[in-house]
Structures are given as structure tokens and as C-alpha cells.
Design a protein around this motif. Structure first.
Motif, short mmCIF file in Angstrom:
data_model
loop_
_atom_site.label_atom_id
_atom_site.label_comp_id
_atom_site.label_asym_id
_atom_site.label_seq_id
_atom_site.Cartn_x
_atom_site.Cartn_y
_atom_site.Cartn_z
N THR B 391 -17.23 1.95 -4.88
CA THR B 391 -18.67 2.08 -4.31
C THR B 391 -19.37 0.74 -4.77
OG1 THR B 391 -19.02 3.39 -6.44
CG2 THR B 391 -18.63 4.54 -4.33
N VAL B 398 -24.11 7.15 -6.95
CA VAL B 398 -23.79 7.61 -5.51
C VAL B 398 -23.80 8.97 -5.61
CG1 VAL B 398 -22.08 7.61 -3.84
CG2 VAL B 398 -22.47 5.62 -5.39
N TYR B 401 -27.34 10.56 -5.43
CA TYR B 401 -27.87 10.50 -4.19
C TYR B 401 -27.40 11.45 -3.23
CZ TYR B 401 -28.17 8.34 0.61
OH TYR B 401 -28.36 8.12 1.93
N LEU B 402 -26.21 11.58 -3.15
CA LEU B 402 -25.45 12.65 -2.40
C LEU B 402 -25.76 14.00 -2.38
CD1 LEU B 402 -21.81 11.14 -1.95
CD2 LEU B 402 -23.53 11.19 -0.09
N HIS B 405 -29.02 15.20 -1.09
CA HIS B 405 -28.77 15.46 0.37
C HIS B 405 -27.55 16.68 0.74
CE1 HIS B 405 -30.56 11.67 0.48
NE2 HIS B 405 -30.97 12.02 1.41
N LEU B 443 -24.58 9.25 5.42
CA LEU B 443 -25.49 9.29 4.26
C LEU B 443 -25.10 7.85 3.43
CD1 LEU B 443 -25.31 12.96 3.02
CD2 LEU B 443 -27.37 11.76 3.51
N LEU B 444 -23.92 7.67 3.30
CA LEU B 444 -23.49 6.57 2.43
C LEU B 444 -23.92 5.14 3.15
CD1 LEU B 444 -20.00 7.48 0.84
CD2 LEU B 444 -22.32 7.58 -0.10
N GLU B 446 -26.76 4.94 4.68
CA GLU B 446 -28.03 4.64 4.57
C GLU B 446 -28.59 4.38 3.13
OE1 GLU B 446 -29.58 8.36 5.73
OE2 GLU B 446 -28.92 8.09 7.96
N MET B 447 -27.37 4.64 2.15
CA MET B 447 -28.00 4.47 0.93
C MET B 447 -28.31 2.95 0.34
SD MET B 447 -25.68 5.55 -2.29
CE MET B 447 -24.64 3.82 -2.55
#
Lengths: 125, 447, 493
Positions: B391, B398, B401-402, B405, B443-444, B446-447
Motif C-alpha cells: 500500500t 489504510v 480509512y476503510l 466506510h 474505496l482504495l 478514492e483514498m
């Protein structure tokens, strides 16, 4: 029970043959253990053993026992076939059921067959 | 609420038979000043109240079926458990019986364990399975006990792969505190190496080599060469395997492994916040006397019926006491039964479907995730249903952040491997739909 | 050829039969790894769901269980397992939480574990509790590791001997053996207590400590317990309590108050986790203050204190000198802790005391009914169990025969041949969840069997005769070692 007169015996039910250096478990011991299903010799050829050192481990259907060296000296032979046929200890404890041979073995505290028979009788009653 | 089925009148009659006046009179052997302490515990609830209270506690968790999308594995996996598994486990005849000490009235448990042993040996390609251990970690520790007993303490070195589950390695360190063992191979920093690095560490003092299959990072290796090398030096090899992967992959037995252990939770056991699970333990017939744990064997009864008994019990603690290989005196009986029902009701083809879905979905996820800028697979080796995603930011960030969501991204490898900051261990099973995988990818991105 | 009453799952298999099927893949198909990496065959059964259900239903019918009848297996505490536990432990919030989820998402689980630690401390009088051990024997091993670590941390390295009474469970010496310590056996006196003279002679500065089950396996509460503990601790040893028999002590006395340093709980005995045909168990361990820093890691602690408005934040903490990890993850959470938590919650302090009182009443009632028919070698008020001898003057009937004959009366036999210090031991633990009628029927059966032993001994030698299976050939099993069934004959790769 059977205890040949040419052998010497320990209180922990091992026999020792001063002539050949062979050692094993007695007829009394095998009958107490009943059906033996596993034998492991714990010493290797060439190893020095002292009196009372664990030389084998035996398991039956219901019990387990450690077998101790009845004499001190160098292990000159190990009965390798025994682990394949542990039931030999039940059928022929003084013959095919020998466990190890101790070269020039110096016996520890041992009894003759008459004393051993008396000793066993004392325990069964 | 009480479960005591004795009326006050019956109690008084019984006290009279015993020859005392009150219940308290039964406790005179206990030092008077310590007798009958007042316990500071919450007052008793009725069943209705307790059920509501527990439901509240349970629902304050976020679970991976209703609340969160999960790509978390690292030793425990979210799989579908067919309904019939729990229906069988709820039979009082199974779950309220004890260890089958009396075989005449325990043939249900005994035959079920015999079948479990058969299923596990066929799965792993080994000759013998015991009735199970507490979990994968303790089963691995019991492999160390076996090797130690096999060499009667004359060999004291373990070659440990750094890519064996870190918790399993921790348990082995705890278990072996009194044995004076040396452990080499899993020094921090060499986790990127393959099994060939371990080969040079194996010598005549080595009692056991431990590797994982697929390893903790999901990589699939053929350990045959490593195992051959170990055998040349007289050492045993233990392979820690994932049972779902074994449906598809070459068996450790075929590679020559001496001991194959692992966590059978993926086979019909719920995640349950980490337990109880099911440690499986399989080996070669020649090591059966040194193997810890219960063992069921076939025999006949006096009427000529084929039947089953606990066998080779003289090697266990209740007879061998301090000379036993291990002090274990239970197995995970009910869960071994669950595992057998799972394997039976899915059967050969159903299990292959499960394994194939895991493989396909994990590879779809890996391919899509690798397309995102800054992300990529960390390892080139083949994998099954788990892989390490490199990552652009620390995996911990990470994951946070996930989680915001509603997604559990995976396992942050820096927890155990400090220099693997940007490494996320991602697991994908048949439970993950394409939509879920696409959500993770989106999602990743957009991170 | 032996008669097959129920074929194995392999024998029932038929190629091509299907049980549960899985959905089709919803992602593009990729190739499997190269053939070298794949297995060539998968020799597993193929059955329909109904085949599987009928098979396991049939197997279940071969089992005796607590749900089915009286199971007075001494030392195992085979009490009734409340059905509500089966529902609470399967709540989706417990069932579907992953052990490595962030703590913020599993506060319900952590709160339950935190409270459980506190409750077990309160019940036992200890300063710290770990929930990690998977079973009683695992808890024992944990305890012994902590004892060793404690001495080591003080530089007290010559302590290698563990004192263990002759009546102890085999797991005690086996736990000690796993650490390479030696075992010193301490005899019992004529009242079933630890022989104080022998203990005194064995206590010196090489003693790690003593492992004592109290009430012991004779069902006797040691009348000199405080002296025993003082002797052991007086020579610098630690006192281990085997909690196997804690059912007799709930609300009666706290082992921590008596001076024990460490004790394991058996949640599957005392706190109604079902025995599951031999597991899973659950074996939390409690310790006194001086051992608290050595507990396995991690424990559940409060990371951020709460207030009136907000709950505290629970998380994991590592004790300072922890012995390390005993198993993966956090102990037997779902199957062990949730069931026991439910059970304690429904009993409260008074209900727990009732459990112990009625467990002890039931044991004493049975002992009173059987006294005179069977020899009771240590005959005084017992705790939750007692031991009697299963043999008679001038008869070749043994404890095993009596046990097998009990099956014909539809009872599960007591534990036999344990403890080792009683000849032909029958160890009877009725538990608190049996009514007077059951106890009377059981006592009547044993009295009848004692008569049969004299009048018709062959009835006992040949028992059981009314069960589906008779006595087994254990020698054949051990000699031939058929440990699994192989491929079904009609298996197609």
C-alpha cells in the motif's frame, strides 16, 4: 510365574543374565502390565549405563512402565526387533524379549530367583 | 433462576438421611472465618432478562455478516457453514456427553471421531490423525513436543520459518520454556525469503523444521526439497496447513512431511471471536506413540459388532503422568464433529466448489487492486485465497480509512513485522461477493 | 467379519451424489496454479444432505448423555446444561466477529470478557484472571509456567521439585513434566487429608510449590488446608489449586482467601459449558497479587475510563512479565465464555451458593444411602463427590463389572479406578441438577447390583447386556491400530 535360576532380579522387576550381559523385564512384570503394545529402547549401542538408568519404556493397553538398567556398563547390543513385535515381551520375556546387553555388566542390588519369587508372592497378596 | 430440581420438603428428607440439620452443616470442614463469603456479583436474572442482556451485548459488536464487509483472515476465516452442521451439533446426545470413557454407550462420539480422523488423513495425505487439539497454534506446539519426545531430548534445535503465523510461533515459545530449545530461522527481517534459506540452517542437531502452507503471507511453495534436506539430516518436518487450501493443493503428505497440523476453523466453525476452534494434527504411523492427544481405533465388541474405542491410552497423561508427551486430556470433540459434518455435507464436489470460489475471488481481487495507482502485490509467488497488498500509505492508516466506510481491509502486517509498514494481508473467501470486492477497490481508488 | 451396525461416512458415499452446493462464481475465471502445485485426487465422501443427517442421527442414538439420563462421572461435574446458553452463544454479534477486528468494533465481546475476568476474581478471591487457556489441563500448564517464571524472576533457580498428592489427577504431574520439573508424591492420611508429616519433610528450598485439588479427588475438603498452605509457602513454594472441584465451593469459600496463589477454573464443569463429547473445555486461571504480572498476554483491560454518559473503552493489555501467549487469539470466547457468563448472570451470588450446597447435599445423600452396602474408605461428610470400593469379600466382581452393569439399569457409570489410592474405586459425583427420585433409583440399582454380585456374578461379568454394544476388545484395537478408514471401494478420483 517363572523365574529362571541362572538369572538375577531387581526389585523393579528387571532380570539380568551375568553370563551373557542380557537384561529385560520379568515374567511377573509382563503379567502385571498385561498386553504390551509398545516398547521403546531408550539407550543406544556403545552408550555407558549406570544402575537404575532408564533403558526402555513399555506401554500396555492399561499401563506404562519405565525399565531400569539392572547393571552398569557399556551397552553392547540393543534388541532392535522388539519395537516391531512388542507382544514378544508377553510371550517370551527371558528369551526373544531381551532388551539390551551390557558388556561386563556390574550388577547393582539384585536377588536370586528364589528370593525374587518370594518377593513377588509377597506383593500379590 | 435455578436449575436445582429439589423441593424444600425433599431437601429436608435428604438432610435427615445424611444426619445433619441444615445445608450449612455440611461445610464444617471449611475454616470458619473463611466460610460463606458474600460475593459481590450482580443479582440473578431470569432467562428472559438474561437473553435480552446478552442480545444487547452481542448487538453492540459490529459483525462481518450484517455490519461490515470483511477481508480479514490471518488465521481465522469467514466461510459459509451449511445449516445442517449446527443442527447436528445441537443434538443433546452429542453435546451433553463427555469423553467416551465407556465405549458401550459412547459409540456415537467414538465413530464420529474415527470418521473425523479418516477425513483429516485423507485431506492432508497423512497416515494418522488424532482426535484434535485446542487450536492450530497449540497443535503446532504439540508437533514440537512430538519431535522433542522422538529424539528424547537429544536434539534441541528448531528451524522455524518466519512466515509461520506469528501467534503460533509465540505459543511455541511459551510452551517450550522448560525444554532448553534453540530456535533459528525466524529472525525479524528475513520474512521476504523463501524456504530455500531455511535449508542451510538444518543440521544434525535439528529436531524439527516448521513451515506454513500456504504461508502466513499466502504464498504457496512446494516444500519437497526442504523436506528432503531435513530428512537427510535426520530432522522431522511439520507443515502448518490451511484446510481449505488443501482441497486444491498438493498435500504435504505427498511432499514427504512428517507432521501436518493446522486450524480447521474454516471447516464449519464460526469465527466466534477467536474460539473455540479446532486444531488438527496428522502424522505418519511410525510417530503415533509419540503423538499427544486422544486417538480412536477400530475393534469389535463381544457380540461381533464393529465398534470403536479410545486406544493407546497408556501414552497419555492419566497413565503416563509426568512422562507423557503432553498433559492434554481433552480434544475439541464437538467441533471435530462439526468439521466432519461440514466435510460430509459439502462432500468432495462441494468442497471443491468452496476452494475454487476462494481462489477465483481472491485472484479477481488481487488483479483489480493491483491496477490501482500505488498499490500492488508484494510477492510474485502463487497464492490461494490470501495475499499481501503493498500500500502507498501505512496499512494501519489504510485500514482506518476503510473501517470508516464499513470495510475491514485486512491484517496490518506491521503488528508482527515492524518493517512491513505498508503491507496489508488480504483474505477473500466465497463469502465475498464481486460487489464487495468492487467496493474495496473503489474505496482504495478514492483514498 | 464383524457386523456393521452403522457404516462409516465413507462407506455411505456414492460417487456423484451431492449435498450442499455452492453458488456459481461471479468473477472472471482465471487459471489454477500449475499442475505441480495441485493435488491429484481428493478422496472424500459424496453424500446427499439427508444421508448425512440420518447418519449422524443414528450415531447420536448410540450415545449416553446428560440430556438423556444420570451421568455421575466423578470429577467431571456432568451437570445439566441450560438450553438458553445454546442460544446466547449463537447470537450473530458473537458468532460472526473476527478475533482480529479493531477493538472499537467489538466492545460487546470485550465488555463480556472484562466482566467475566472480574466475576471469576470475585468468585475465587484472586487478584488477576486470564481467560485464555482452552481447557483445564491447559490452565494447569499456564499456572505451572507462571510459578516457574515467578521463581526465575527472583533469581531463585534451584527450585525444580513440585509436590503433588497421591490422589491427584494425571494432568498435574504431566503439566510439571512438560517443564522438565520433577514430581514429589505426597501421601494422604487416614482421613483423606494431605499427610502433614510427609509434607513437612518434603518442603525445602528446592520446592517450586504444591499442586493440590481441594476438595480432593476423594471428595474430601482438606481439614488442615491452612496448615498445608502455610508449610508450602513457608519454604518459599507457591500453592497451586486444581479447580476441578470448584463446584463444591461456590459461595462457600474462596480459594484466594485460603491463601492459594494460583488456580484454574473448568468452565465446562462448574459453569455449565457442555462437555461436547470431550471438548471444547475452557480453563481460565486466577492468580494472587504476586503472580499477576506473569499472566499470559493479552488480558482485557480498560483503555479509556468511561463516565456516567459513556461506557469505558475496553481493549487488550499485556502484563509486565507475562509468560507469553498460550493459544491463538483470546480463549474459548463463544463456546466457553458466553455460555458461562450467561450462567453466572442467571444465578447471582445466592444462586451460586445454592449450586454448591445442593451438589454437596446430593453427594452426601447418595453416600448415606450406599454406606453399608459398599465400603467407603474415607467415611466422613464429603463435598460434591465421594469414592467407594467396587468389590466384595469372597467375590471376583470388580469395579469395572459394577460399572458395566449400571448401564443395564440405564445409568452412566461413575468414574472407575480413580483415584489410584483406592482399590477398585468408584467415584460418584451426582451434581446439583439431579432430583431425589433419580438419586434413589441410582442407589437402589447399586444396592441391587451388590446383591447380584453375590447371587449371579455372571450378570455383572457379562454386562452390559441391554445396550446396543457390548464390551470392546481393547487389545485388538491397540495391536492392530486401525485408526482411520481408507478410500471407499467405489471411489473414483
Amino acid at each position: 510365574m517363572n523365574a529362571p535360576s541362572n538369572l538375577k532380579y531387581t526389585k523393579s522387576d528387571e532380570w539380568f543374565d551375568p553370563a551373557s550381559g542380557a537384561a529385560g523385564i520379568t515374567d511377573y512384570a509382563q503379567s502385571q502390565l498385561s498386553d504390551i503394545v509398545f516398547v521403546e529402547i531408550l539407550v543406544d549401542e556403545g552408550e555407558e549405563v549406570t544402575v537404575g538408568k532408564a533403558i526402555a519404556s513399555v506401554e500396555s493397553v492399561k499401563a506404562s512402565a519405565e525399565i531400569y538398567a539392572p547393571a552398569a556398563g557399556k551397552v553392547s547390543a540393543v534388541n532392535k526387533g522388539l519395537s516391531e513385535k512388542p507382544e514378544t515381551l508377553n510371550s517370551d520375556p527371558y528369551g526373544e524379549g531381551w532388551m539390551i546387553k551390557i558388556e561386563n555388566g556390574a550388577a547393582g542390588e539384585v536377588m536370586d530367583s528364589a528370593a525374587y519369587e518370594k518377593y513377588c508372592e509377597g506383593r500379590t497378596h | 433462576m435455578t436449575y436445582i430440581p429439589i423441593s424444600p420438603q425433599e431437601r429436608d428428607a435428604m438432610l435427615k438421611t445424611v444426619g445433619v440439620k441444615t445445608l450449612d452443616d455440611l461445610f464444617e470442614a471449611i475454616p470458619a472465618k473463611r466460610r460463606f463469603p458474600k460475593l459481590d456479583l450482580p443479582p440473578a436474572l431470569t432467562e428472559m432478562e438474561a437473553a435480552a442482556h446478552l442480545a444487547d451485548m452481542a448487538s453492540s459488536n459490529e459483525n462481518v455478516r450484517q455490519d461490515l464487509i470483511s477481508f480479514l483472515g490471518a488465521g481465522a476465516y469467514n466461510h459459509y457453514v451449511p445449516s445442517v452442521v449446527d443442527h447436528m451439533l445441537r443434538r443433546g446426545e452429542f453435546y451433553t456427553a463427555y469423553t467416551p470413557y465407556q465405549p458401550e454407550i459412547s459409540q456415537g462420539t467414538l465413530q464420529a471421531i474415527f470418521e473425523y480422523q479418516s477425513l483429516m488423513t485423507n485431506l492432508t495425505g497423512m497416515e494418522v490423525s488424532n482426535a484434535s487439539h485446542y487450536d492450530g497454534a497449540t497443535a503446532t506446539a504439540e508437533a514440537v513436543n512430538l519431535a522433542y519426545a522422538q529424539y528424547r531430548g537429544k536434539r534441541k534445535k528448531i528451524v522455524m520459518s518466519p512466515s509461520v503465523n506469528p501467534q503460533y510461533r509465540a505459543v511455541i515459545r511459551t510452551y517450550s520454556q522448560g525444554m532448553g530449545l534453540t530456535e533459528v530461522g525466524d529472525e525479524a527481517g528475513n520474512h521476504e525469503d523463501g524456504p530455500e534459506v531455511l535449508m542451510s540452517l538444518i543440521d544434525e542437531a535439528t529436531m524439527l523444521v516448521v513451515v506454513q502452507y500456504p504461508d502466513f503471507f499466502g504464498r504457496i511453495y512446494d516444500y519437497k526439497k526442504l523436506i528432503d534436506t531435513a530428512h537427510e539430516k535426520g530432522a522431522l518436518v511439520c507443515v502448518v496447513a490451511n484446510p481449505t487450501a488443501l482441497i486444491l493443493l498438493k498435500t504435504p503428505g505427498e511432499m514427504g512431511a512428517d507432521i501436518v497440523v493446522g486450524e480447521a476453523q474454516p471447516f464449519g466453525i464460526p469465527l466466534w471471536y477467536g474460539g473455540p476452534y479446532l486444531g488438527f494434527f496428522t502424522t505418519k504411523k511410525s510417530y503415533v506413540h509419540k503423538m499427544a492427544g486422544r486417538l480412536v481405533g477400530e475393534t469389535v465388541d463381544v457380540r461381533g459388532n464393529r465398534s470403536y474405542v479410545l486406544t493407546l491410552t497408556a501414552r497419555e497423561q492419566h497413565i503416563k503422568r509426568e512422562r507423557a508427551t503432553s498433559n492434554i486430556c481433552t480434544n475439541q470433540g464437538l467441533l471435530a464433529l462439526g468439521c466432519s459434518v461440514y466435510m460430509s455435507v459439502l462432500g468432495r464436489q462441494g468442497l471443491q466448489e468452496v476452494a475454487n470460489l476462494c481462489y477465483q475471488k481472491a485472484h479477481y481481487a488481487a488483479a483489480e487492486l493491483s491496477k490501482i495507482d500505488g498499490f500492488g502485490l508484494c510477492h510474485p509467488e502463487p497464492f490461494f485465497h490470501e495475499f499481501v497488498l503493498c500500500t502507498p500509505k501505512p496499512a494501519g492508516e489504510v485500514n482506518q480509512y476503510l473501517l470508516d466506510h464499513g470495510v475491514l481491509g485486512g491484517y496490518d502486517l506491521s503488528t508482527d513485522y515492524p518493517d512491513m509498514q505498508n503491507h496489508l494481508l488480504v483474505a477473500v473467501t466465497e463469502m465475498n461477493s464481486r460487489d464487495e470486492i468492487d467496493t474495496l477497490v473503489a474505496l482504495l481508488k478514492e483514498m | 467379519m464383524a457386523t456393521i451396525i452403522e457404516p462409516t461416512i465413507f462407506e455411505l458415499s456414492s460417487p456423484g451424489r451431492r449435498g450442499v452446493t455452492m453458488p456459481a462464481s461471479d468473477v472472471p475465471t482465471v487459471d489454477l496454479p500449475a499442475k505441480d502445485f495441485l493435488r491429484s485426487e481428493l478422496p472424500l465422501p459424496e453424500l446427499a444432505e439427508v444421508d448425512v443427517v440420518r447418519h449422524y442421527m443414528k450415531l447420536s442414538s448410540f450415545n449416553y448423555s446428560v440430556d438423556g439420563g444420570f451421568y455421575p462421572l466423578g470429577s467431571c461435574t456432568m451437570k445439566y446444561n441450560p438450553k438458553i446458553n445454546e442460544d446466547t452463544c449463537r447470537l450473530p454479534g458473537f458468532l460472526f466477529t473476527h478475533p482480529l477486528q479493531p477493538i472499537e468494533t467489538v466492545q460487546g465481546n470485550l465488555a463480556l470478557m472484562y466482566e467475566m475476568q472480574d466475576w471469576l476474581k470475585e468468585i475465587s478471591g484472586f487478584a488477576g484472571v486470564t481467560l485464555q487457556p482452552a481447557a483445564g489441563a491447559h490452565g494447569e500448564f499456564t499456572g505451572v509456567l507462571m510459578m516457574a517464571a515467578y521463581h526465575k524472576s527472583r533469581g531463585d533457580t534451584k527450585r525444580t521439585r513440585m509436590l503433588i498428592p497421591d490422589a491427584a489427577h494425571g494432568t498435574n504431574p504431566a503439566s510439571v513434566g512438560m517443564l522438565g520439573m520433577s514430581v514429589v508424591t505426597i501421601p494422604s492420611d487416614s482421613r483423606g487429608n494431605v499427610d502433614l508429616k510427609a509434607l513437612e519433610a518434603a518442603c525445602d528450598d528446592t520446592v517450586v510449590g504444591m499442586m493440590l485439588t481441594n476438595p480432593n479427588t476423594l471428595g474430601m475438603f482438606d481439614e488442615n488446608i491452612e496448615k498445608v498452605i502455610k508449610l508450602v509457602q513457608g519454604c518459599g513454594g507457591l500453592m497451586y489449586g486444581d479447580g476441578a472441584n470448584l463446584n463444591a465451593l461456590l459461595g462457600i469459600v474462596r480459594p484466594g482467601d485460603l491463601g492459594f496463589d494460583v488456580m484454574h477454573f473448568n468452565l465446562h464443569k462448574t459453569f455449565s459449558v457442555p462437555h461436547g463429547g470431550g471438548g471444547p473445555g475452557s480453563g481460565p486461571v486466577g492468580v494472587s497479587q504476586r503472580l499477576a504480572d506473569f499472566l499470559p498476554s493479552p488480558l482485557v483491560g480498560i483503555i479509556e475510563e468511561g463516565d456516567d454518559e459513556t461506557a469505558p473503552l475496553y481493549g487488550f493489555v499485556n502484563p509486565k512479565n507475562s509468560i507469553g501467549r498460550m493459544k491463538a487469539f483470546h480463549g474459548h470466547f463463544g463456546g466457553g465464555l458466553v455460555r458461562s457468563y450467561t450462567y453466572i448472570l442467571m444465578h447471582g451470588p445466592d444462586g451460586l451458593k445454592d449450586i454448591a450446597q445442593y451438589a454437596v447435599l446430593n453427594a452426601n445423600y447418595l453416600q448415606a444411602r450406599l454406606r453399608g452396602t459398599y465400603r467407603i474408605p474415607y467415611d466422613r461428610i464429603c463435598m460434591h463427590e465421594f469414592v467407594m470400593e467396587g468389590h466384595f469379600e469372597g467375590s471376583d466382581v470388580r469395579a469395572l463389572d459394577i460399572s458395566k452393569r449400571l448401564m443395564d439399569y440405564d445409568f452412566h457409570p461413575p468414574t472407575n479406578y480413580f483415584p489410584l489410592i483406592v482399590p477398585e474405586a468408584l467415584m460418584i459425583e451426582p451434581t446439583e441438577t439431579e432430583n431425589k427420585d433419580t438419586l434413589d433409583r441410582f442407589a437402589d440399582a447399586l444396592i441391587k447390583i451388590a446383591e447380584e454380585a453375590k447371587s449371579q456374578p455372571d450378570l455383572l461379568h457379562n454386562a452390559p447386556s441391554t445396550t446396543q454394544f457390548g464390551r470392546m476388545d481393547e487389545v485388538k484395537a491397540a495391536r492392530e491400530l486401525v485408526l482411520c478408514c481408507w478410500l471407499p471401494e467405489n471411489y473414483e478420483a
